[in-house]
Design a protein around this motif. Structure first.
Motif, PDB file in Angstrom:
ATOM      1  N   ALA A   1      -8.801   9.397  -2.415  1.00 14.96           N
ATOM      2  CA  ALA A   1      -7.857   8.460  -1.787  1.00 14.96           C
ATOM      3  C   ALA A   1      -8.609   7.580  -0.880  1.00 14.96           C
ATOM      4  O   ALA A   1      -9.589   7.693  -0.698  1.00 14.96           O
ATOM      5  CB  ALA A   1      -6.964   9.399  -0.712  1.00 14.96           C
ATOM      6  N   PHE A   2      -7.702   6.342  -0.788  1.00 12.97           N
ATOM      7  CA  PHE A   2      -8.177   5.497   0.267  1.00 12.97           C
ATOM      8  C   PHE A   2      -6.992   5.013   1.090  1.00 12.97           C
ATOM      9  O   PHE A   2      -5.995   5.258   0.818  1.00 12.97           O
ATOM     10  CB  PHE A   2      -8.710   4.358  -0.674  1.00 12.97           C
ATOM     11  N   TYR A   3      -7.488   4.555   2.188  1.00 15.20           N
ATOM     12  CA  TYR A   3      -6.365   3.853   3.275  1.00 15.20           C
ATOM     13  C   TYR A   3      -6.967   2.551   3.288  1.00 15.20           C
ATOM     14  O   TYR A   3      -8.059   1.965   3.496  1.00 15.20           O
ATOM     15  CB  TYR A   3      -6.522   4.410   4.748  1.00 15.20           C
ATOM     16  N   ARG A   4      -5.719   1.624   3.282  1.00 17.43           N
ATOM     17  CA  ARG A   4      -6.046  -0.012   3.363  1.00 17.43           C
ATOM     18  C   ARG A   4      -5.479  -0.189   4.969  1.00 17.43           C
ATOM     19  O   ARG A   4      -4.198  -0.048   5.149  1.00 17.43           O
ATOM     20  CB  ARG A   4      -5.322  -0.551   2.364  1.00 17.43           C
ATOM     21  N   ASP A   5      -6.250  -0.976   5.342  1.00 19.44           N
ATOM     22  CA  ASP A   5      -5.900  -1.437   6.712  1.00 19.44           C
ATOM     23  C   ASP A   5      -5.211  -2.897   6.795  1.00 19.44           C
ATOM     24  O   ASP A   5      -4.920  -3.593   5.662  1.00 19.44           O
ATOM     25  CB  ASP A   5      -7.104  -1.421   7.821  1.00 19.44           C
ATOM     26  N   PRO A   6      -4.686  -3.337   7.742  1.00 14.44           N
ATOM     27  CA  PRO A   6      -3.747  -4.595   7.899  1.00 14.44           C
ATOM     28  C   PRO A   6      -4.478  -5.638   7.012  1.00 14.44           C
ATOM     29  O   PRO A   6      -3.670  -6.518   6.765  1.00 14.44           O
ATOM     30  CB  PRO A   6      -3.441  -4.901   9.379  1.00 14.44           C
TER      31      PRO A   6
ATOM     32  N   TYR B   1       0.740  -1.150  -0.099  1.00 15.73           N
ATOM     33  CA  TYR B   1      -0.095   0.045   0.109  1.00 15.73           C
ATOM     34  C   TYR B   1       0.895   1.394  -0.215  1.00 15.73           C
ATOM     35  O   TYR B   1       1.790   1.361   0.720  1.00 15.73           O
ATOM     36  CB  TYR B   1      -1.001   0.032   1.314  1.00 15.73           C
ATOM     37  N   GLN B   2       0.492   2.320  -0.660  1.00 14.98           N
ATOM     38  CA  GLN B   2       1.063   3.530  -0.769  1.00 14.98           C
ATOM     39  C   GLN B   2      -0.026   4.670  -0.939  1.00 14.98           C
ATOM     40  O   GLN B   2      -0.851   4.477  -1.679  1.00 14.98           O
ATOM     41  CB  GLN B   2       2.044   3.657  -2.156  1.00 14.98           C
ATOM     42  N   GLY B   3       0.065   5.741  -0.246  1.00 14.11           N
ATOM     43  CA  GLY B   3      -0.733   6.638  -0.238  1.00 14.11           C
ATOM     44  C   GLY B   3      -0.625   7.568  -1.547  1.00 14.11           C
ATOM     45  O   GLY B   3       0.480   7.324  -2.386  1.00 14.11           O
TER      46      GLY B   3
ATOM     47  N   SER C   1      -9.708   8.119  13.310  1.00 17.11           N
ATOM     48  CA  SER C   1      -8.513   7.571  13.084  1.00 17.11           C
ATOM     49  C   SER C   1      -7.933   7.101  11.637  1.00 17.11           C
ATOM     50  O   SER C   1      -6.687   7.045  11.452  1.00 17.11           O
ATOM     51  CB  SER C   1      -8.651   6.018  13.795  1.00 17.11           C
ATOM     52  N   VAL C   2      -8.854   6.709  10.686  1.00 20.17           N
ATOM     53  CA  VAL C   2      -8.425   6.545   9.515  1.00 20.17           C
ATOM     54  C   VAL C   2      -7.740   7.613   8.501  1.00 20.17           C
ATOM     55  O   VAL C   2      -6.821   7.597   8.066  1.00 20.17           O
ATOM     56  CB  VAL C   2      -9.688   6.080   8.636  1.00 20.17           C
ATOM     57  N   GLU C   3      -8.419   8.924   8.983  1.00 21.44           N
ATOM     58  CA  GLU C   3      -8.083   9.945   8.452  1.00 21.44           C
ATOM     59  C   GLU C   3      -6.603  10.537   8.948  1.00 21.44           C
ATOM     60  O   GLU C   3      -5.670  10.792   7.930  1.00 21.44           O
ATOM     61  CB  GLU C   3      -9.027  11.139   8.724  1.00 21.44           C
ATOM     62  N   ILE C   4      -6.362  10.176  10.069  1.00 24.39           N
ATOM     63  CA  ILE C   4      -5.007  10.513  10.819  1.00 24.39           C
ATOM     64  C   ILE C   4      -3.897   9.419  10.365  1.00 24.39           C
ATOM     65  O   ILE C   4      -2.687   9.639   9.900  1.00 24.39           O
ATOM     66  CB  ILE C   4      -4.948  10.495  12.334  1.00 24.39           C
ATOM     67  N   HIS C   5      -4.455   8.292  10.292  1.00 24.43           N
ATOM     68  CA  HIS C   5      -3.434   7.089   9.511  1.00 24.43           C
ATOM     69  C   HIS C   5      -3.114   7.495   8.260  1.00 24.43           C
ATOM     70  O   HIS C   5      -1.973   7.350   7.874  1.00 24.43           O
ATOM     71  CB  HIS C   5      -4.328   5.876   9.719  1.00 24.43           C
ATOM     72  N   TYR C   6      -3.863   8.073   7.276  1.00 23.98           N
ATOM     73  CA  TYR C   6      -3.617   8.317   6.167  1.00 23.98           C
ATOM     74  C   TYR C   6      -2.724   9.475   6.008  1.00 23.98           C
ATOM     75  O   TYR C   6      -1.834   9.402   5.159  1.00 23.98           O
ATOM     76  CB  TYR C   6      -4.972   8.578   5.228  1.00 23.98           C
ATOM     77  N   PHE C   7      -2.853  10.478   6.784  1.00 19.33           N
ATOM     78  CA  PHE C   7      -1.956  11.663   7.016  1.00 19.33           C
ATOM     79  C   PHE C   7      -0.693  11.162   7.207  1.00 19.33           C
ATOM     80  O   PHE C   7       0.522  11.553   6.664  1.00 19.33           O
ATOM     81  CB  PHE C   7      -2.486  12.539   7.934  1.00 19.33           C
ATOM     82  N   ILE C   8      -0.446  10.107   8.424  1.00 16.06           N
ATOM     83  CA  ILE C   8       0.556   9.673   8.854  1.00 16.06           C
ATOM     84  C   ILE C   8       1.454   9.051   7.654  1.00 16.06           C
ATOM     85  O   ILE C   8       2.560   8.890   7.431  1.00 16.06           O
ATOM     86  CB  ILE C   8       0.455   8.962   9.999  1.00 16.06           C
ATOM     87  N   HIS C   9       0.684   8.068   7.261  1.00 12.13           N
ATOM     88  CA  HIS C   9       1.263   6.940   6.014  1.00 12.13           C
ATOM     89  C   HIS C   9       1.899   7.834   4.715  1.00 12.13           C
ATOM     90  O   HIS C   9       2.939   7.618   4.237  1.00 12.13           O
ATOM     91  CB  HIS C   9      -0.011   6.401   5.484  1.00 12.13           C
ATOM     92  N   ASN C  10       1.240   9.073   4.487  1.00  7.77           N
ATOM     93  CA  ASN C  10       1.861   9.944   3.573  1.00  7.77           C
ATOM     94  C   ASN C  10       3.284  10.648   3.652  1.00  7.77           C
ATOM     95  O   ASN C  10       4.106  10.728   3.199  1.00  7.77           O
ATOM     96  CB  ASN C  10       0.684  10.905   2.939  1.00  7.77           C
TER      97      ASN C  10
END
Length: 333
Positions: free
Chosen positions: A101-106, A91-93, A201-210
């Protein structure tokens, strides 16, 4: 002494944040203890504490200043101009301004993420002196324009201030100690900065992942990228976390940005839910009918000469702010 339960909880956080990266990592308990310590004490050092170099010292290219290096890292996180991953299934942002955009969980479940309304003035989500305010940080349909097929940021004056603030803040976390690196001059409490956003939490995970994705493109190794991502998650994405000192010249303040029911709880002791509940955090932002903050004539790209707010005083003009730390640090709100 950190208990095995605490270690497992922390590793669970890492797995939620960076599943693709962690799949290739198998830290033992000693490494996990070191990682926890690095999440508590700033600045961050490379190599799970086996190095005496901060991230800024280790990764800033010889032909760049620390501030230019960090600013480019932040700008890239917004545009999503990343190097493709060697493992194409990982996965890559796609950048913080991507409205689709989308965030993919484990376990492979994807959630749609759209952070653009927080940056284009569509929401009254910016905290201006305790008032929820609509602020346009970037122009254009998605905050960027295209030059030779590459997405380039199209910031307003407020957008340049935002980038400068984030770069200064990341400089504290990553140990940028050059005498020319500007101090962070924003609010010491990220909880206050983000209080009108009601981030999930998903939005913050996405921010951090980028931030993580941009760090890898900047040359940071995958294990060191995990340290950065996990530290950011621990500092800003834990419900009821106690006040923390981020910049050593600022006081301890509330830092959690996550108020959704899915937010992971603070698990290292001294949780303080009442402090957040009493100050009105996590109220969903209202849609903005008009943006009263001055709009800007935004020029595309790092080499733009001026950022001039339409209807604003001429003294707000600044040249090449991201390239000049003294200029960028002199016009903070």
């Amino acid at each position: 002494m950190y208990t095995p339960t605490m270690i497992l909880k922390l590793l669970g956080v890492v797995a939620c944040l960076l599943p693709a990266a962690l799949a290739q990592e198998s830290p033992n308990q000693n490494q996990s203890n070191t990682l926890i310590e690095k999440l508590i004490y700033l600045p961050l050092y490379t190599g799970n504490g086996t190095s005496n170099q901060t991230f800024c010292d280790a990764y800033t290219p010889a032909n760049e200043t620390q501030y230019t290096f960090i600013t480019k890292l932040i700008e890239r996180a917004f545009t999503g101009n990343y190097k493709p991953l060697a493992n194409t299934s990982s996965y890559q942002g796609t950048g913080l301004l991507d409205p689709n955009a989308f965030y993919r969980d484990p376990i492979g479940i994807t959630d749609k993420v759209n952070l653009l309304p927080y940056f284009n003035g569509a929401l009254k989500s910016t905290n201006r002196d305790g008032v929820a305010t609509s602020v346009k940080f970037f122009e254009g349909a998605n905050g960027t324009c295209s030059i030779n097929g590459e997405n380039i940021l199209a910031p307003t004056l407020d957008g340049r201030r935002l980038i400068a603030h984030i770069a200064q803040y990341m400089g504290v976390i990553l140990g940028c100690d050059s005498k020319h690196f500007p101090k962070y001059k924003g609010n010491a409490s990220q909880a206050q900065v983000h209080r009108f956003m009601a981030l999930t939490s998903v939005e913050i995970h996405y921010f951090i992942h980028n931030i993580y994705d941009s760090a890898l493109t900047s040359g940071v190794t995958q294990p060191d990228g995990i340290i950065i991502g996990t530290a950011l998650d621990n500092m800003f994405n834990k419900a009821c976390s106690p006040p923390k000192v981020i910049a050593p010249y600022q006081p301890a303040e509330l830092q959690n940005m996550c108020y959704d029911s899915t937010c992971a709880p603070w698990a290292l002791g001294n949780a303080t839910c009442s402090a957040y509940n009493q100050t009105g955090f996590g109220v969903p932002p209202a849609n903005a009918t008009t943006n009263n903050h001055p709009t800007a004539v935004a020029y595309c790209g790092r080499n733009s000469n001026w950022y001039r707010p339409t209807g604003g005083p001429k003294q707000y003009e600044r040249s090449n702010a991201s390239e000049h730390p003294k200029i960028a640090s002199s016009w903070q709100s």
